[in-house]
Design an enzyme around this catalytic site. Sequence first.
Site, PDB file in Angstrom:
ATOM      1  N   ASP A  58       0.844  -1.193   0.000  1.00  0.00           N
ATOM      2  CA  ASP A  58       0.000   0.000   0.000  1.00  0.00           C
ATOM      3  C   ASP A  58       0.886   1.253   0.000  1.00  0.00           C
ATOM      4  O   ASP A  58       2.061   1.194   0.337  1.00  0.00           O
ATOM      5  CB  ASP A  58      -0.962   0.014   1.199  1.00  0.00           C
ATOM      6  CG  ASP A  58      -0.304  -0.465   2.482  1.00  0.00           C
ATOM      7  OD1 ASP A  58      -0.938  -1.215   3.227  1.00  0.00           O
ATOM      8  OD2 ASP A  58       0.863  -0.082   2.727  1.00  0.00           O
ATOM      9  N   ASP A  60       1.324   5.008   1.486  1.00  0.00           N
ATOM     10  CA  ASP A  60       0.870   5.927   2.529  1.00  0.00           C
ATOM     11  C   ASP A  60       1.379   7.326   2.225  1.00  0.00           C
ATOM     12  O   ASP A  60       2.479   7.510   1.697  1.00  0.00           O
ATOM     13  CB  ASP A  60       1.415   5.488   3.894  1.00  0.00           C
ATOM     14  CG  ASP A  60       0.858   4.138   4.324  1.00  0.00           C
ATOM     15  OD1 ASP A  60      -0.289   3.826   3.951  1.00  0.00           O
ATOM     16  OD2 ASP A  60       1.571   3.389   5.014  1.00  0.00           O
ATOM     17  N   ASP A 138      10.007   4.045  13.050  1.00  0.00           N
ATOM     18  CA  ASP A 138      10.800   2.998  13.693  1.00  0.00           C
ATOM     19  C   ASP A 138      12.190   2.835  13.062  1.00  0.00           C
ATOM     20  O   ASP A 138      13.190   3.269  13.625  1.00  0.00           O
ATOM     21  CB  ASP A 138      10.020   1.673  13.792  1.00  0.00           C
ATOM     22  CG  ASP A 138       9.340   1.248  12.500  1.00  0.00           C
ATOM     23  OD1 ASP A 138       9.539   1.920  11.462  1.00  0.00           O
ATOM     24  OD2 ASP A 138       8.623   0.233  12.516  1.00  0.00           O
TER      25      ASP A 138
END
Length: 433
Positions: A58, A60, A138
């Site tokens: 996907d 983003d 992260d």
Amino acid sequence: MSTQHKPTTYTLNELGLSADKLDRHAVSITDRLVKAGFQAYLVGGCVRDLLLGMHPKDFDVSTNAEPEEIQALFKNCRLIGRRFRLAHIHFGRHVIEVATFRGPHIKHDKNDSHAHKDGRLLRDNVYGTLEEDAWRRDFTVNALYLDPKKKTVIDYVGGIEDHQNRVLRLMGDPTTRFKEDPVRLIRAVRFKAKLNFQIDAHTAEPMQRMAPLLKDIPAARLYDEILKLFLNTQASQVFEMLRQYDLFKALFPQTELCLQKAESDSPLLLIKQAMENTEARLKNQQHVTPYFLLATLLWEPVRRLSEQNRSSFSSDTQAIHAAANEVVAHQVSRIAIPKRMTTPMREVWALQPRFHKQVGVRCLRFLEHPRFRAAYDFMLLRSQYGEVDPAIADWWTHLQTLAPAEQKLMTRPSQFKHKKSRKKKPKPSASDR
Ligand code: ATP
Ligand code: MG
């Protein structure tokens, strides 16, 4: 965590990326946001995967527009989440997630309701700048921003270099970052397997020690993570790594205990085989259902417990039902496996004793059972690892190839007795019965 660095900007060309690989809907969203005076980028997994030549799952978008501002620009926009507000922009069944830049939670209130006493972040809803947004992600390779208009990638964190060296590096102090969100422990394992990257030694060092922190993660969040861990073409590698870092023990404590107590490798090999079968199915674009894999993951505790308590029940099936209740109740307190999964798991387990009755109409009726196919596949797996006599597995395999009239013959009591007297079947093991 450091802020106010100058980013390095790369052109798509020098990174070997081509703009026509970008999702046109995601690009149209960034275009419109930029035209309205906002910053907007493609970010995270999609940039990382494109750099590897992979097809992103996907796309983003990250922007400095706030949710209401995004909503005002797009008719097809829905805001989701109460504390962590995100915009979902719909193009038919395709959804692009648009998130407002987030900043460090300490920015507005220092001593503060956003962090748990042990350092876990409870909320992450303070807006920030592009740079702050990069640092709160992260891994460095997940913090790259692609500007479709300028055809550049903006890198504040050394993500391109790490990507080129195939390294997963948590930004900042790994212990603090794992404490903030222990789900990052399993994300490290998942990305290592998915991308075939190494976990940087400094990042990997505290992982095993921090594994018990996963116990504090809400069970509902862990369910989504578990699906991402195992429903992919690296499932068996993920399983091994989870065990290596003691993460599996934190996620499936009953199974880990059984694996440690097992007298042979069979329970472990059964799980590994199930993971490999999942991988093969996914590679062949076949459907996989999470309940089957979860049933194999929890089977050993169910099997052991049902054997232990067998004498308190009038049948094997009842003993399995009771054991399943106990094992599932324990497991869902850790990982919120929904009922729509635990129900078929229980059925597959409880149907196992029926494979030992090779006679009569019940046997034929079993073939029609909606869960027969899954229970049969599960029994085949068990027979590979010595839990079911292979002759029984062959018998059921053969039965399914026959026409109804022949099936009737094969399951006739006399037929069965005759066969039995001709060739003595080996006694089924305790787990068979
Ligand atoms: P994939 O979609 O392949 O699972 P992804 O990197 O896109 O990988 P998502 O879970 O979709 O993973 O998250 C999107 C981005 O959000 C990540 O790339 C990362 O930048 C950020 N992110 C997600 N989870 C965390 C987390 N626990 N801590 C910090 N940043 C995170
Ligand atoms: Mg993603």
